[in-house]
Design an enzyme around this catalytic site. Structure first.
Site, PDB file in Angstrom:
ATOM      1  N   HIS A 190      -7.754  -5.023  -1.456  1.00  0.00           N
ATOM      2  CA  HIS A 190      -6.077  -4.624  -1.297  1.00  0.00           C
ATOM      3  C   HIS A 190      -5.540  -5.367  -0.272  1.00  0.00           C
ATOM      4  O   HIS A 190      -6.902  -5.556   1.276  1.00  0.00           O
ATOM      5  CB  HIS A 190      -7.014  -3.288  -0.944  1.00  0.00           C
ATOM      6  CG  HIS A 190      -5.532  -2.062  -0.622  1.00  0.00           C
ATOM      7  ND1 HIS A 190      -4.209  -1.804  -1.650  1.00  0.00           N
ATOM      8  CD2 HIS A 190      -4.873  -1.456   0.109  1.00  0.00           C
ATOM      9  CE1 HIS A 190      -3.767  -1.388  -1.287  1.00  0.00           C
ATOM     10  NE2 HIS A 190      -4.260  -0.601   0.273  1.00  0.00           N
ATOM     11  N   SER A 192       0.786  -0.731   0.054  1.00  0.00           N
ATOM     12  CA  SER A 192      -0.138   0.161   0.295  1.00  0.00           C
ATOM     13  C   SER A 192       1.060   0.957   0.013  1.00  0.00           C
ATOM     14  O   SER A 192       1.309   1.451  -0.564  1.00  0.00           O
ATOM     15  CB  SER A 192      -0.732   0.257   1.280  1.00  0.00           C
ATOM     16  OG  SER A 192      -1.637   1.190   1.036  1.00  0.00           O
ATOM     17  N   ASP A 230      -8.960  -4.555  -6.178  1.00  0.00           N
ATOM     18  CA  ASP A 230      -8.760  -3.217  -5.239  1.00  0.00           C
ATOM     19  C   ASP A 230      -8.426  -2.086  -6.208  1.00  0.00           C
ATOM     20  O   ASP A 230      -8.732  -1.819  -7.275  1.00  0.00           O
ATOM     21  CB  ASP A 230      -7.007  -3.825  -5.112  1.00  0.00           C
ATOM     22  CG  ASP A 230      -6.187  -2.959  -4.004  1.00  0.00           C
ATOM     23  OD1 ASP A 230      -7.282  -1.934  -3.702  1.00  0.00           O
ATOM     24  OD2 ASP A 230      -4.995  -2.678  -4.471  1.00  0.00           O
TER      25      ASP A 230
END
Length: 314
Positions: free
Chosen positions: A284, A165, A252
């Site tokens: 995600h 991320s 995601d």
């Protein structure tokens, strides 16, 4: 009136985080602590180290428990956790377990960085802490440096960066800075970006990730900031590693950001090798919260393979 003002929310990402305009912060993720342990019954051992006493910058170091005490050398991984710059920790169970699994799967030494979090410490502090941690790791390459595990077991011709991320964004920025400034004789081989966050000029700025960037970096120019937008980063063509792996997930919301980085890097003139792998049907950072599912195990094996490619020839 003061009471009303204190309840006004500046940013929230429920159920994990809420920040108020009066400066109060509530974190519901990454606050638990798994203690370090040197335990031969486990497949890994861990310890916590202070990197910069003055700022409180710390890290957790991992080694396989099966490592030979007679100076066996293993690849070194520097890991940057995600969490939008405002939550997460290498000491919490989620990231402790993930990095430990990587160490066991890939048979490596790993350093998981505890950079300071916004909004108490606004960006670019996270980037500066991340760079200081990388320099601390590389300071061991001559057989000196403060940490015995890195001195004795780190192979500084096989150093890798990884992060998920916003940690994937940090990985890009560290590799880009290394390409410009160098790492004093250390060979940064590869960078692995897992479900990375990047911005784009045409981004509407309405997603949680986009609002997070504006919130955590109040001095940013927006989505033309080269730290968040690789298309604006003049350092991209001189990225300081020879290979990059980008991992994305089909469901995601940030998937297009990873694809954007892949395409932008390919067009940049950088001479390394870039690969991309998609986890079908997943969201995600699914691998952090469902680490034993089939797709998460496949992702872990792909990261380990990326680190170990060519190991026999070194």
């Amino acid at each position: 009136m003061d009471s009303g003002r204190s309840s006004e929310v500046a940013l929230e990402f429920l159920p994990h985080f809420r920040a108020y305009k009066d400066g109060r912060v509530e974190r519901f993720f990454g606050t638990d602590v798994v203690p370090p342990s040197i335990n031969s019954q486990n497949v890994f051992s861990t310890k916590d180290v202070h990197i910069v006493q003055e700022t409180g910058l710390k890290a957790r170091v991992f080694i396989p428990s099966t490592i030979s005490p007679a100076g066996q050398k293993l690849p070194v991984l520097v890991y940057y956790h995600g969490g939008g710059f405002y939550m997460g920790s290498p000491f919490c169970s989620t990231y402790h377990n993930h990095v430990a699994s990587l160490v066991a799967e890939a048979n490596i030494v790993a350093v998981s960085v505890d950079y300071r979090l916004a909004p108490e410490h606004p960006v670019p502090i996270a980037y500066e802490d991340s760079w200081a941690a990388l320099q601390w790791v590389t300071s061991h390459c001559t057989g000196e440096g403060p940490d015995a595990w890195l001195r004795e077991h780190g192979d500084f011709h096989r150093v890798f960066l990884a992060g998920d991320s916003m940690g994937g964004n940090i990985v890009h920025n560290m590799a880009a800075r290394a390409g410009v400034e160098g790492l004093a004789g250390v060979k940064l081989v590869g960078a692995c970006l897992v479900h990375p966050y990047f911005g784009r000029k045409e981004s509407p700025g309405t997603s949680v990730a986009d609002r997070s960037w504006l919130f955590t970096c109040p001095t940013t120019s927006g989505f033309d900031d080269p730290r968040i937008n690789p298309a604006e980063d003049s350092r991209l063509s001189s990225l300081g590693c020879s290979k990059v792996l980008i991992l994305i997930a089909e469901k995601d919301n940030s998937k297009e950001r990873g694809l954007f980085y892949y395409e932008t890097l390919k067009k940049s003139g950088w001479h390394g090798e870039v690969e991309i792998m998609e986890s079908e049907g997943e969201e995600h950072v699914f691998h952090l919260f469902h680490p034993n599912c089939e797709k998460a195990l496949a992702l872990l094996k792909r990261m380990a393979s990326f680190i170990n490619q060519g190991r026999a020839s070194n």
